[in-house]
Design an enzyme around this catalytic site. Structure first.
Site, mmCIF file in Angstrom:
data_model
loop_
_atom_site.group_PDB
_atom_site.id
_atom_site.type_symbol
_atom_site.label_atom_id
_atom_site.label_comp_id
_atom_site.label_asym_id
_atom_site.label_seq_id
_atom_site.Cartn_x
_atom_site.Cartn_y
_atom_site.Cartn_z
ATOM 1 N N LYS A 66 -41.732 -20.288 -87.340
ATOM 2 C CA LYS A 66 -42.667 -20.100 -86.218
ATOM 3 C C LYS A 66 -43.797 -20.913 -86.465
ATOM 4 O O LYS A 66 -44.595 -21.573 -85.505
ATOM 5 C CB LYS A 66 -42.803 -18.498 -85.887
ATOM 6 C CG LYS A 66 -41.677 -17.951 -85.287
ATOM 7 C CD LYS A 66 -42.024 -16.598 -84.799
ATOM 8 C CE LYS A 66 -40.800 -15.741 -84.049
ATOM 9 N NZ LYS A 66 -39.972 -15.068 -85.030
ATOM 10 N N TYR A 240 -46.424 -9.433 -89.013
ATOM 11 C CA TYR A 240 -45.823 -8.222 -87.996
ATOM 12 C C TYR A 240 -47.016 -7.359 -87.725
ATOM 13 O O TYR A 240 -48.308 -7.675 -87.792
ATOM 14 C CB TYR A 240 -44.604 -7.797 -88.614
ATOM 15 C CG TYR A 240 -43.545 -8.631 -89.082
ATOM 16 C CD1 TYR A 240 -42.960 -9.601 -87.938
ATOM 17 C CD2 TYR A 240 -43.119 -8.800 -90.131
ATOM 18 C CE1 TYR A 240 -41.958 -10.395 -88.218
ATOM 19 C CE2 TYR A 240 -42.071 -9.516 -90.506
ATOM 20 C CZ TYR A 240 -41.524 -10.482 -89.451
ATOM 21 O OH TYR A 240 -40.400 -11.430 -89.818
HETATM 22 N N1 GLU Z 1 -34.556 -15.021 -85.871
HETATM 23 C C1 GLU Z 1 -35.239 -13.748 -86.029
HETATM 24 C C2 GLU Z 1 -35.269 -13.116 -84.523
HETATM 25 O O1 GLU Z 1 -35.591 -13.584 -83.669
HETATM 26 C C3 GLU Z 1 -36.625 -13.894 -86.528
HETATM 27 C C4 GLU Z 1 -37.321 -12.896 -86.674
HETATM 28 C C5 GLU Z 1 -38.360 -12.878 -87.995
HETATM 29 O O2 GLU Z 1 -38.157 -13.498 -89.024
HETATM 30 O O3 GLU Z 1 -39.403 -12.253 -87.679
HETATM 31 O O4 GLU Z 1 -35.084 -12.028 -84.571
#
Ligand code: GLU
Length: 304
Positions: A66, A240
């Site tokens: 991301k 997060y």
């Molecule tokens: N591909 C994962 C999802 O969309 C990535 C989530 C992550 O690494 O936070 O759930």
């Protein structure tokens, strides 16, 4: 400072944590990854590489992608990005739907799933397929032409992406997604499934430590101001729902992924990547987080 000795010491000290934490299981292919693994790599801006553990072994970068996708979108669209998403921590889990309903389809930031889906949608306006562009960008940043996405991981997530589809549909219902939901989801899961090693990622992140210019190639990725701003987003939104605690304990801009990787950088000095698949309740790598905490403690590094 003897960086190699510091990394070796950290590797020994985090060992008891490797049998704790949970491997992400909601993507079936990730559930197969053995938990007791650890890697750490540091690339300094003069090109020295320090490593410990399985630092050359590729792992699923997941949400770390991301950061690079939004970098590419920021390159292309600058501040126009913020018409479609915010720059605030969400205070909710990375894949939460609730806030998106209240806030009428405008994601809080580009580093949670909702925001990353909008970033992918934006990139869909310029590239087809988007994942090939993100892969090419990663290859350029770390000088490794063999980087690719893992087809099995992408397929596994595509088959279980009900929640991300729900997010994308909700965003679309508010008019904030231009392309078909399925086009965006497919590109998004492939980008998340990119496999890279800790050494690769520690190198890829160096442009942010170097005012936006990749030090090894001289390629200007972002101007200095934009690089600082993205780093600020990493600090406030990159780990997060635990970004406050991460800033308190580690004190570096960082981005984590459910594959167990965390990238971070020390401005003006180095790019860092840690990997260990066991996650804490916050979804961050348990041993990786601790390794970064020990690293900034032992080296007295922090942005504060
Ligand atoms: N591909 C994962 C999802 O969309 C990535 C989530 C992550 O690494 O936070 O759930």
């Amino acid at each position: 400072m003897d960086l190699q000795a510091t990394l070796d010491r950290i590797s020994r000290e985090v060992r008891p944590l490797l049998s704790e934490g949970q491997v992400a299981a909601y993507i079936p292919e990730l559930a197969k990854v053995p938990r007791e693994q650890f890697a750490m790599a540091v690339t300094t801006l003069d090109g020295q590489v320090y490593r410990t553990g399985c630092a050359d072994q590729p792992f699923s970068i997941q949400s770390i992608s991301k950061l690079f996708a939004v970098t590419r979108a920021f390159q292309l669209h600058g501040d126009d990005l913020w018409k479609r998403m915010g720059r605030e921590p969400s205070g909710t889990p990375f894949n939460s739907l609730v806030q998106l309903e209240y806030e009428r389809g405008k994601p809080r930031n580009p580093l949670i799933n909702a925001g990353a889906l909008v970033v992918t949608d934006i990139l869909c306006g310029s590239f087809d397929p988007v994942e090939a562009e993100v892969v090419a960008f990663m290859r350029r940043l770390c000088g490794n032409e063999s980087i690719s996405y893992d087809v099995d991981v992408a397929q596994s997530e595509l088959a279980t992406a009900a929640r991300n589809r729900a997010l994308a549909n909700l965003i679309k219902s508010f008019g904030n997604l231009d392309h078909p939901t399925e086009t965006v989801i497919r590109a998004y899961v492939r980008q998340c499934a990119i496999a890279m090693s800790a050494v690769d990622l520690s190198r890829a992140i160096c442009f942010l430590a170097h005012r936006g210019t990749q030090p090894f190639t001289g390629e200007v990725i972002l101007d200095g101001s934009s690089a600082r701003r993205l780093s600020a987003l990493m600090l406030t939104c990159g780990t997060y729902d635990a970004a406050g605690d991460f800033a308190y304990r580690v004190g570096l801009p960082a981005k984590s992924g459910v594959g167990g990787g965390i990238v971070a950088h020390v401005p003006g000095e180095m790019g860092i990547c840690v990997w260990s698949p066991g996650l804490s309740e916050s979804g961050n790598s348990l041993a990786g987080w601790r390794a970064l905490e020990l690293f900034t403690t032992y080296t007295s590094r922090s942005i504060f």
